[in-house]
Design an enzyme around this catalytic site. Sequence first.
Site, mmCIF file in Angstrom:
data_model
loop_
_atom_site.group_PDB
_atom_site.id
_atom_site.type_symbol
_atom_site.label_atom_id
_atom_site.label_comp_id
_atom_site.label_asym_id
_atom_site.label_seq_id
_atom_site.Cartn_x
_atom_site.Cartn_y
_atom_site.Cartn_z
ATOM 1 C CG LEU A 42 -1.333 1.389 1.667
ATOM 2 C CD1 LEU A 42 -2.641 1.571 0.326
ATOM 3 C CD2 LEU A 42 -2.241 1.394 2.772
ATOM 4 C CE LYS A 78 -9.836 -1.153 16.571
ATOM 5 N NZ LYS A 78 -9.711 -2.119 16.840
ATOM 6 N N GLY A 119 -10.547 -2.955 7.949
ATOM 7 C CA GLY A 119 -11.245 -4.044 8.802
ATOM 8 C C GLY A 119 -11.023 -5.477 9.272
ATOM 9 C CG LEU A 176 -4.287 -6.980 14.203
ATOM 10 C CD1 LEU A 176 -3.798 -5.881 14.116
ATOM 11 C CD2 LEU A 176 -3.427 -8.034 14.412
ATOM 12 C CG ASP A 177 -10.176 -3.364 13.334
ATOM 13 O OD1 ASP A 177 -10.033 -4.073 14.681
ATOM 14 O OD2 ASP A 177 -10.155 -3.001 12.760
#
Length: 150
Positions: free
Chosen positions: A12, A75, A112, A115-116
């Site tokens: 990215l 979050k 998301g 790890l989410d």
Amino acid sequence: MSFCIKELNGDLFSVEEDYSMAHCVAADLRMGKGIAIKFRNIFGNISFLQQQNIKPGGVAVLPHNSRYIYNLVTKEKSWGKPTYQSLHSSLVSMRNYMVEHNVSNLAMPRIGCGLDGLVWHKVKDLIEEVFSKDPVNIVIYNYSPVANSG
């Protein structure tokens, strides 16, 4: 130009400077795990982001040279998990900012979904729903470590 979304394998952070970038964070802006660490290390300005006092469902924006770094607040705490609803709200907040500032190129990881723990095909559907009527070019980077040559 019309709406376009494509997925690429790669890094990215190798994206051209004319692409703004997005990733997910918690309202506490710890950015201590996953790709958020790289965003923190490369772009910094955590106190600038904290001063924006963004709640889940919003977006903390960091202008960087000729582009924007969008921190999707999905979050409350870094140890928590986002919902599809909070992600959707953050995407809408980012979209509104992009329209206001004439941003048409955006690069992000599978937001998301690391790890989410959200499911990619559902997240991609949300992205398409939010941006489908806009002239925006979105590139999703599927991380693939660069092989060492030699």
